[in-house]
Scaffold this motif. Structure first.
Motif, short mmCIF file in Angstrom:
data_model
loop_
_atom_site.label_atom_id
_atom_site.label_comp_id
_atom_site.label_asym_id
_atom_site.label_seq_id
_atom_site.Cartn_x
_atom_site.Cartn_y
_atom_site.Cartn_z
N GLU B 111 0.83 -1.22 0.00
CA GLU B 111 0.00 0.00 0.00
C GLU B 111 0.86 1.26 0.00
OE1 GLU B 111 -3.61 -0.03 2.16
OE2 GLU B 111 -4.05 -1.78 0.91
N ASN B 112 2.10 1.15 0.50
CA ASN B 112 2.96 2.34 0.49
C ASN B 112 4.37 2.06 -0.03
OD1 ASN B 112 4.31 1.05 2.61
ND2 ASN B 112 3.13 2.14 4.17
N GLY B 113 4.67 0.83 -0.41
CA GLY B 113 5.99 0.51 -0.96
C GLY B 113 7.09 0.46 0.06
N ASN B 114 6.73 0.40 1.34
CA ASN B 114 7.76 0.38 2.39
C ASN B 114 8.03 -1.03 2.89
OD1 ASN B 114 8.06 3.17 2.36
ND2 ASN B 114 6.49 3.48 3.94
N THR B 115 9.28 -1.25 3.26
CA THR B 115 9.70 -2.52 3.85
C THR B 115 10.08 -2.27 5.30
OG1 THR B 115 10.51 -3.31 1.72
CG2 THR B 115 11.34 -4.42 3.67
N TYR B 116 9.60 -3.14 6.17
CA TYR B 116 9.85 -2.98 7.61
C TYR B 116 10.55 -4.21 8.16
CZ TYR B 116 6.16 0.49 6.90
OH TYR B 116 5.42 1.55 6.43
N SER B 117 11.36 -4.02 9.17
CA SER B 117 11.87 -5.17 9.91
C SER B 117 10.67 -5.84 10.57
CB SER B 117 12.86 -4.73 10.98
OG SER B 117 13.95 -4.07 10.39
N CYS B 118 10.80 -7.14 10.82
CA CYS B 118 9.61 -7.84 11.30
C CYS B 118 9.99 -9.03 12.17
CB CYS B 118 8.79 -8.30 10.09
SG CYS B 118 7.20 -9.04 10.49
N VAL B 119 9.17 -9.27 13.18
CA VAL B 119 9.27 -10.51 13.94
C VAL B 119 7.89 -11.15 13.99
CG1 VAL B 119 11.23 -9.86 15.38
CG2 VAL B 119 8.93 -9.35 16.17
N ILE B 120 7.88 -12.47 14.00
CA ILE B 120 6.63 -13.22 14.06
C ILE B 120 6.62 -14.02 15.35
CG2 ILE B 120 5.23 -15.01 12.99
CD1 ILE B 120 6.57 -14.29 10.31
N LYS B 121 5.54 -13.87 16.08
CA LYS B 121 5.39 -14.65 17.32
C LYS B 121 4.12 -15.48 17.20
CE LYS B 121 6.00 -15.38 21.87
NZ LYS B 121 7.16 -16.06 22.44
N MET B 122 4.27 -16.79 17.48
CA MET B 122 3.09 -17.65 17.39
C MET B 122 2.39 -17.67 18.74
SD MET B 122 2.85 -21.58 16.04
CE MET B 122 2.65 -21.23 14.30
N ARG B 123 1.18 -17.14 18.78
CA ARG B 123 0.41 -17.15 20.04
C ARG B 123 -0.09 -18.55 20.32
NH1 ARG B 123 -4.08 -12.47 20.76
NH2 ARG B 123 -2.86 -10.65 20.27
N ASP B 124 -0.63 -19.15 19.27
CA ASP B 124 -1.07 -20.54 19.32
C ASP B 124 -1.03 -21.07 17.90
OD1 ASP B 124 -4.25 -19.12 19.86
OD2 ASP B 124 -3.66 -20.08 17.98
N GLU B 125 -1.40 -22.32 17.70
CA GLU B 125 -1.26 -22.96 16.39
C GLU B 125 -1.97 -22.21 15.28
OE1 GLU B 125 1.42 -25.47 17.43
OE2 GLU B 125 0.57 -25.66 15.43
N ASN B 126 -2.98 -21.40 15.63
CA ASN B 126 -3.79 -20.73 14.61
C ASN B 126 -3.73 -19.21 14.66
OD1 ASN B 126 -4.88 -23.21 13.55
ND2 ASN B 126 -6.10 -23.34 15.41
N THR B 127 -2.79 -18.68 15.44
CA THR B 127 -2.72 -17.22 15.62
C THR B 127 -1.28 -16.75 15.66
OG1 THR B 127 -4.65 -17.48 17.09
CG2 THR B 127 -3.68 -15.29 16.96
#
Lengths: 170, 154
Positions: B111-127
Motif C-alpha cells: 500500500e505504500n511501498g515500504n519494507t519494515y523489519s519484522c518478527v513473528i510470534k506464534m500465540r497458538d497454532e492458529n494465531t
C-alpha cells in the motif's frame, strides 16, 4: 606566515591528489558469464501461483576463468538478462524470479506478465534496483526461486531452466 | 572402548532428535494465514532454511482504476511496478529463533511501498502476532494473523 600556510596547504593538496590518483590507477574490469539453473516444483500443482526452486552452486573460477579471484575482488555485480525456459505444453501466464541465500536478504531479479500461450522461452524484465549481488557471489550456493502463475492445474512436476547473464566489475 | 562408543552414539542421537524437534517446531509457521484486515491471504513456506510468505488470495484482486489485476504500483523500484500483487512475496528471510518466534525477517507493505523489519510470534497454532517496525521493535505495530484452513482439491 601567509606564504607558509599557502605552501603547506598546497603540499597537502598535492599529496592527497597523488594518493587518490594512485588508487584510481587500475580501472575497473568487467567480466560476463551465463548461468543456467534448473528449478522444480512438485506435483500436484494448481492453477495460480506455484513456487519452483533450484540451487545455483557458485563456482566463480569456472564462471570467470580469466579472472584471478585471489588477486582481485568483485566490486559490484548485476544481472543483465534473465530467461525462463519451460515445457511448451505448460501454460504459464506470469513469472517472477528471486534469489535468496544465507544471511542475505532475498532479491527480486526479474518478472514478466501476460506470457503468450505458445511461448516457452521468455525474456524477463530485469530489476533496475539490484542490491548486494556481489555478496551473493561470496556464498557457496544460492537459492533460485521462480514463482510461476499456471493457467491450469498440473498433475506432473513443473520444471524450468532459469538463465542469467551476470556482469561483474572487479 | 564400547562404553565410549555408546556415549558418542548417545550424544549424536540426542543431537539428531533435538534438531528434528526444532525443525518440526519451526515448520509450524507453514500454512496459509489471513491478516486482520481480511483483504488478502498469505501462504508461508520454507525455502532453504528460511521462511517466506507470498500473497495467494486478494479479496479485491482487480484495480478499479486500471480494471486489471492489482500490481505493485508503489514499489520504490519503478521497473518492478507491474509485478502482480497476487503471488507477491511480502514476508522474507525469517529464521526460527526458538520459543515460538521467527526473527530477522522483513515485511513489505504494497500500500505504500515500504519494507519494515519484522518478527513473528506464534500465540497458538492458529494465531500469529506479526510485528513490523523500523529500527526499534518497541516502536512498531502488531497485526494479528489467523490461520486459514485450506481445502485440498479432489
Amino acid at each position: 606566515m601567509k606564504k607558509a600556510f599557502i605552501n603547506r596547504a598546497s603540499l597537502i593538496i598535492a599529496t592527497v591528489s597523488l594518493l587518490y590518483g594512485a588508487s584510481c590507477k587500475r580501472d575497473l574490469q568487467i567480466a560476463e558469464a551465463t548461468i543456467s539453473t534448473l528449478v522444480t516444483a512438485e506435483a500436484p500443482l494448481y492453477e495460480g501461483i506455484n513456487t519452483a526452486v533450484g540451487i545455483w552452486e557458485v563456482h566463480l573460477n569456472e564462471l570467470f576463468p580469466d579472472v584471478d579471484f585471489t588477486k582481485v575482488k568483485i566490486r559490484s555485480a548485476r544481472f543483465e538478462e534473465v530467461i525462463l525456459e519451460f515445457d511448451p505444453n505448460t501454460k504459464v501466464q506470469n513469472a517472477k524470479v528471486e534469489i535468496s541465500g544465507r544471511n542475505i536478504d532475498m532479491q527480486k531479479i526479474a518478472f514478466t506478465n501476460n506470457i503468450p500461450p505458445d511461448e516457452s522461452h521468455i525474456r524477463l524484465i530485469v530489476a533496475d534496483d539490484q542490491k548486494k549481488i556481489e555478496k551473493f557471489l561470496q556464498l557457496d550456493r544460492i537459492n533460485v526461486v521462480a514463482d510461476v502463475d499456471l493457467a491450469e492445474d498440473l498433475d506432473s512436476d513443473f520444471s524450468a531452466i532459469v538463465k542469467f547473464k551476470l556482469i561483474i566489475n572487479y | 572402548m564400547k562404553k565410549l562408543l555408546s556415549l558418542v552414539l548417545g550424544y549424536v542421537m540426542t543431537g539428531i532428535i533435538v534438531f528434528a524437534q526444532e525443525s518440526a517446531e519451526a515448520d509450524r509457521l507453514i500454512g496459509v494465514w489471513e491478516p486482520s484486515h481480511g483483504k488478502a491471504r498469505v501462504k508461508i513456506e520454507k525455502i532453504g532454511d528460511k521462511y517466506y510468505g507470498k500473497i495467494v488470495w486478494l479479496r479485491e484482486p482487480i484495480d478499479p482504476v486500471t480494471n486489471q489485476p492489482k500490481v505493485d504500483k508503489n514499489n520504490p523500484d519503478e521497473s518492478m511496478r507491474q509485478v502482480p500483487l497476487k503471488g507477491y512475496r511480502i514476508l522474507k528471510d525469517f529464521y526460527y529463533s526458538g520459543k515460538d518466534e521467527w526473527t530477522d525477517g522483513t515485511i513489505y507493505d504494497p500500500e505504500n511501498g515500504n519494507t519494515y523489519s519484522c518478527v513473528i510470534k506464534m500465540r497458538d497454532e492458529n494465531t500469529l502476532d506479526i510485528r513490523g517496525f523500523i529500527g526499534v521493535k518497541a516502536l512498531g505495530r502488531t497485526d494479528i494473523w489467523t490461520r486459514v484452513a485450506v481445502k485440498k482439491k479432489d
